[in-house]
Scaffold this active site. Structure first.
Site, PDB file in Angstrom:
ATOM      1  N   GLU A  38      37.117  97.079  41.451  1.00 37.54           N
ATOM      2  CA  GLU A  38      36.780  96.695  40.079  1.00 37.54           C
ATOM      3  C   GLU A  38      35.272  96.605  39.889  1.00 37.54           C
ATOM      4  O   GLU A  38      34.719  97.057  38.892  1.00 37.54           O
ATOM      5  CB  GLU A  38      37.431  95.344  39.763  1.00 37.54           C
ATOM      6  CG  GLU A  38      37.168  94.831  38.362  1.00 37.54           C
ATOM      7  CD  GLU A  38      37.813  93.459  38.145  1.00 37.54           C
ATOM      8  OE1 GLU A  38      37.326  92.461  38.725  1.00 37.54           O
ATOM      9  OE2 GLU A  38      38.820  93.393  37.402  1.00 37.54           O
ATOM     10  N   ASP A  80      40.073  88.966  23.541  1.00 33.53           N
ATOM     11  CA  ASP A  80      39.373  90.237  23.717  1.00 33.53           C
ATOM     12  C   ASP A  80      39.899  90.956  24.960  1.00 33.53           C
ATOM     13  O   ASP A  80      40.726  90.420  25.701  1.00 33.53           O
ATOM     14  CB  ASP A  80      37.858  89.993  23.829  1.00 33.53           C
ATOM     15  CG  ASP A  80      37.496  89.281  25.122  1.00 33.53           C
ATOM     16  OD1 ASP A  80      38.183  88.297  25.502  1.00 33.53           O
ATOM     17  OD2 ASP A  80      36.530  89.700  25.782  1.00 33.53           O
ATOM     18  N   TRP A 132      48.023  82.092  30.118  1.00 36.77           N
ATOM     19  CA  TRP A 132      47.179  83.296  30.045  1.00 36.77           C
ATOM     20  C   TRP A 132      46.479  83.361  28.688  1.00 36.77           C
ATOM     21  O   TRP A 132      46.843  82.619  27.775  1.00 36.77           O
ATOM     22  CB  TRP A 132      48.022  84.565  30.272  1.00 36.77           C
ATOM     23  CG  TRP A 132      47.234  85.686  30.866  1.00 36.77           C
ATOM     24  CD1 TRP A 132      46.837  86.843  30.250  1.00 36.77           C
ATOM     25  CD2 TRP A 132      46.696  85.738  32.196  1.00 36.77           C
ATOM     26  NE1 TRP A 132      46.098  87.606  31.116  1.00 36.77           N
ATOM     27  CE2 TRP A 132      45.996  86.955  32.307  1.00 36.77           C
ATOM     28  CE3 TRP A 132      46.733  84.873  33.291  1.00 36.77           C
ATOM     29  CZ2 TRP A 132      45.332  87.321  33.490  1.00 36.77           C
ATOM     30  CZ3 TRP A 132      46.078  85.243  34.458  1.00 36.77           C
ATOM     31  CH2 TRP A 132      45.393  86.450  34.555  1.00 36.77           C
ATOM     32  N   GLU A 172      39.970  89.163  28.123  1.00 39.23           N
ATOM     33  CA  GLU A 172      40.938  88.060  28.175  1.00 39.23           C
ATOM     34  C   GLU A 172      40.276  86.687  28.172  1.00 39.23           C
ATOM     35  O   GLU A 172      40.797  85.738  28.749  1.00 39.23           O
ATOM     36  CB  GLU A 172      41.849  88.191  29.420  1.00 39.23           C
ATOM     37  CG  GLU A 172      42.294  89.602  29.703  1.00 39.23           C
ATOM     38  CD  GLU A 172      43.411  89.695  30.719  1.00 39.23           C
ATOM     39  OE1 GLU A 172      43.109  89.564  31.912  1.00 39.23           O
ATOM     40  OE2 GLU A 172      44.571  89.881  30.325  1.00 39.23           O
ATOM     41  N   GLU A 173      39.112  86.587  27.540  1.00 36.77           N
ATOM     42  CA  GLU A 173      38.382  85.313  27.596  1.00 36.77           C
ATOM     43  C   GLU A 173      38.120  84.687  26.235  1.00 36.77           C
ATOM     44  O   GLU A 173      38.093  83.471  26.115  1.00 36.77           O
ATOM     45  CB  GLU A 173      37.032  85.534  28.302  1.00 36.77           C
ATOM     46  CG  GLU A 173      37.192  85.875  29.764  1.00 36.77           C
ATOM     47  CD  GLU A 173      35.903  86.314  30.443  1.00 36.77           C
ATOM     48  OE1 GLU A 173      35.858  86.324  31.678  1.00 36.77           O
ATOM     49  OE2 GLU A 173      34.936  86.661  29.726  1.00 36.77           O
TER      50      GLU A 173
END
Ligand SMILES: *[C@@H]1O[C@H](CO)[C@@H](O)[C@H](O)[C@H]1NC(C)=O
Ligand SMILES: *[C@@H]1O[C@H](CO)[C@@H](O)[C@H](O)[C@H]1NC(C)=O
Ligand SMILES: *[C@@H]1O[C@H](CO)[C@@H](O)[C@H](O)[C@H]1NC(C)=O
Ligand SMILES: *[C@@H]1O[C@H](CO)[C@@H](O)[C@H](O)[C@H]1NC(C)=O
Ligand SMILES: *[C@@H]1O[C@H](CO)[C@@H](O)[C@H](O)[C@H]1NC(C)=O
Ligand SMILES: *[C@@H]1O[C@H](CO)[C@@H](O)[C@H](O)[C@H]1NC(C)=O
Ligand SMILES: *[C@@H]1O[C@H](CO)[C@@H](O)[C@H](O)[C@H]1NC(C)=O
Ligand SMILES: *[C@@H]1O[C@H](CO)[C@@H](O)[C@H](O)[C@H]1NC(C)=O
Length: 574
Positions: free
Chosen positions: A425, A195, A139, A198-199
């Protein structure tokens, strides 16, 4: 307090099939229900999740969001705690849920995970299984905004409890949980982070902004409840964070927007920065630009640049006037799920604008600066730099145009909300149909807070008023320096000398866990301890003899550690 609500159909009537007021009156209760449905153990869509655990979405495949993220959970519970502490919802069932959240998070803090343990960086772990076990797959970790957001939610609750006389529980149960998170922020804010999407692994504006807020209000909270030993380290690092927030790697003066991440190789135009403004809003700070308040010139300029970056990337935005509301997403280069508008980012635009309207109303005036001029020119091409009092017609014109603009973003989301009121989303950039995870908890929470902002519902501030940016920025590598403590003390046989003090490394004033010094050079007793660099540390020596503890007399000893190297401190027992 009510502001006159301007009808959303004014500015771009052809776009909207439904008025914003009527959308909010039906969607408002559904968003609260949508949030509650995703919280274990009783939420209708969260069966199997532990008590107080927020499930990101009930979707278990394509995508699998059946996890609990510290960021999402903390933002969601901040909105619920705001409702509880202001009396919007003072039901005992909400209180029970908040207490279950705190119990759940206190436990999750102790769960060893791929980012570490409680004391070795594990608080930066972004997500856990919904049964409170560690997620061990690959992750984007760590994500250092989570502990700050969680502290902010809990401090809001703690302040309310303290004001209502519940001081013992706050100091003995809640404070140690908050202190874990704030200690993490103090130690790790100056290290790179993934960030909020999550990238990108670099420094991230949202993370810096929410860390600054958490330490600032953490210092006030600690002072209020008598936990004074941490205040100087929180304040020192809050000052450093405020300094870093102004960095050229974030604010881009030439193009008038905030670069979201210092890495990542993108334009940097990103909802990250609007979310930072709304989650660090403090009405009493006015339009202060150093904290990027929603009505500050920098944040308004940034909002325009961000919004405009989506005008040509989503075909559902085609044909909409260049000064009217559109659907927005995370960032224009996004390709996740093919790159679509998100409900929560479009609501964030509306919320920032509503916050700004609330600030202008509170101040009775509105400033147009050279930085915010392009934002205001959208609504009045002849507008000039200046201060417009609430009694002027220019003020009225601008306020109603901004209100319509803000309502327009709600109306866009309304247009693409299915008739059952559910919020996924994302929604398709080509036909507006829901995309990706269903019933995203954060989507519902973002609607809830945007609607409250439209209502001018006011929540507690966090001390953003009157801050001074240090003239030079310092980092905090989390580094330590070796400090040797020598103390001259004569003792009787069987009597030993110990040290304890204001930091973890000195066992936080615990006589039971105090560190034993060596008597190899009697009558000088010695120990070498690694202490945080550039930190004021208070300490005392104690004697233990036959189980009896004797403290040195007052005052506390104090040392400010150097930035690097080592130091020897020579004391005499008092
Ligand atoms: C969840 O349900 C159980 C059993 O009915 C109840 O004891 C508990 O209080 C409920 N929790 C909340 C937060 O309502
Ligand atoms: C917790 O959930 C994970 C993921 O679903 C599962 O693999 C694990 O067995 C569960 N652990 C317990 C103790 O229930
Ligand atoms: C203080 O608040 C906590 C959390 O809700 C609760 O468990 C406790 O009973 C309260 N104590 C008092 C004295 O009200
Ligand atoms: C407008 O600018 C003046 C001068 O900088 C400042 O004192 C005032 O607080 C500002 N008002 C608003 C609403 O931003
Ligand atoms: C707005 O405020 C009114 C009056 O306090 C309240 O009745 C209403 O529920 C609020 N609506 C929202 C969406 O917060
Ligand atoms: C650490 O702080 C310094 C000083 O503010 C700053 O220049 C640097 O970019 C920061 N690094 C990270 C990763 O936050
Ligand atoms: C020494 O520090 C402790 C812990 O912060 C505090 O309670 C105490 O008041 C301090 N003593 C003096 C004399 O300042
Ligand atoms: C303590 O004593 C050592 C050795 O005598 C000396 O090197 C050091 O500078 C002294 N420390 C201070 C703070 O005076």
């Amino acid at each position: 307090m009510y502001r006159l609500l301007v009808c959303a159909l004014g500015l771009a009537g052809t776009v909207f099939g439904q008025s914003v007021d009527s959308y909010i009156s039906t969607e408002g209760p559904m968003t609260k229900a949508g949030v509650l449905a995703n919280i274990g153990p009783n939420g209708s869509k969260a069966a199997g999740a532990s008590p107080g655990v927020v499930v990101a979405s009930p979707s278990t495949s394509s995508p699998d969001y059946w996890y609990t993220w510290t960021r999402d959970s903390s933002l969601v519970f901040k909105s619920l705690i705001d409702q509880y502490t202001t009396g919007i919802d003072s039901t005992s069932s909400l209180r029970t849920l908040i207490d279950e959240f705190i119990t759940a998070e206190a436990y999750i803090q102790t769960v060893s995970n791929p980012s570490g343990t409680l004391t070795t960086g594990g608080l930066g772990e972004p997500k856990f299984n919904v049964n409170e076990t560690a997620f061990t797959g690959t992750w984007g970790r760590p994500q250092r905004d989570g502990p700050a957001l969680r502290a902010t939610a809990m401090i809001t609750y703690g302040n309310w409890l303290y004001s209502n006389g519940n001081t013992t529980w706050v100091t003995s149960t809640l404070w140690p949980i908050v202190e874990n998170d704030l200690g993490y922020v103090v130690s790790y804010w100056n290290e790179s982070t993934y960030d909020l999407w999550e990238e990108v692994d670099s420094s991230s504006f949202f993370t810096t902004a929410v860390q600054h807020r958490a330490l600032r209000e953490g210092a006030m909270f600690a002072t209020r409840i008598g936990q004074t030993s941490v205040v100087s380290s929180y304040t020192t690092q809050a000052d450093n964070l405020l300094c870093f927030l102004q960095a050229k790697s974030y604010w881009n003066p030439t193009s008038g927007y905030i670069t979201a991440n210092t890495g990542g190789g993108r334009s940097g135009k990103d909802a990250n920065t609007l979310l930072a403004s709304i989650h660090t809003f403090d009405l009493s700070a006015g339009c202060d630009a150093t904290t990027f308040q929603p009505c500050s010139d920098k944040a308004l300029s940034n909002l325009k640049v961000y919004v405009d970056s989506f005008r040509s990337v989503y075909s559902i935005n085609n044909g909409i006037a260049s000064n009217a509301a559109i659907a927005t997403g995370r960032y224009p280069e996004d390709t996740y799920q093919n790159g679509n508008p998100w409900y929560l980012t479009t609501f964030a635009v509306a919320e920032q604008l509503y916050d700004a309207l609330n600030s202008w109303e509170a101040q009775g005036s509105l400033n147009v600066t050279s930085i915010s001029l392009p934002f205001f020119q959208q609504f009045s091409s002849s507008i000039a730099v200046g201060t417009y009092s609430s009694t002027s017609s220019t003020y009225s014109t601008l306020i109603s145009a901004v209100q319509s603009f803000a309502d327009g973003f709600v109306a866009i989301n309304a247009k693409y909300t299915p008739s059952d009121g559910s919020l996924a989303e994302q929604y398709s950039k080509s036909d507006g149909s829901p995309v990706s995870a269903v019933d995203l908890t954060w989507s519902y929470a973002s609607a809830l807070t945007a609607f409250e902002a439209r209502n001018n519902t006011q929540f507690a501030g966090w001390g953003a008023t009157g801050l001074t940016v240090p003239s030079t920025c310092s980092g905090n590598s989390g580094s330590t320096v070796a400090v040797t403590f020598n103390v001259d003390a004569t003792t009787v046989y069987g009597e030993n000398i110990y040290i304890t003090g204001s930091v973890d490394a000195l066992e936080n004033w615990s006589p039971d866990n105090a560190l034993l010094l060596s008597s190899a050079n009697y009558p000088t007793w010695s120990i070498t301890v690694n202490l945080p660099a550039s930190t004021n540390v208070q300490y005392k020596y104690i004697r233990k003899y036959n189980g009896a503890v004797t403290w040195e007399s007052d005052p506390n000893n104090s040392i400010t550690t150097p930035a690097s190297g080592s130091v020897t401190e020579n004391d005499t027992w008092r």
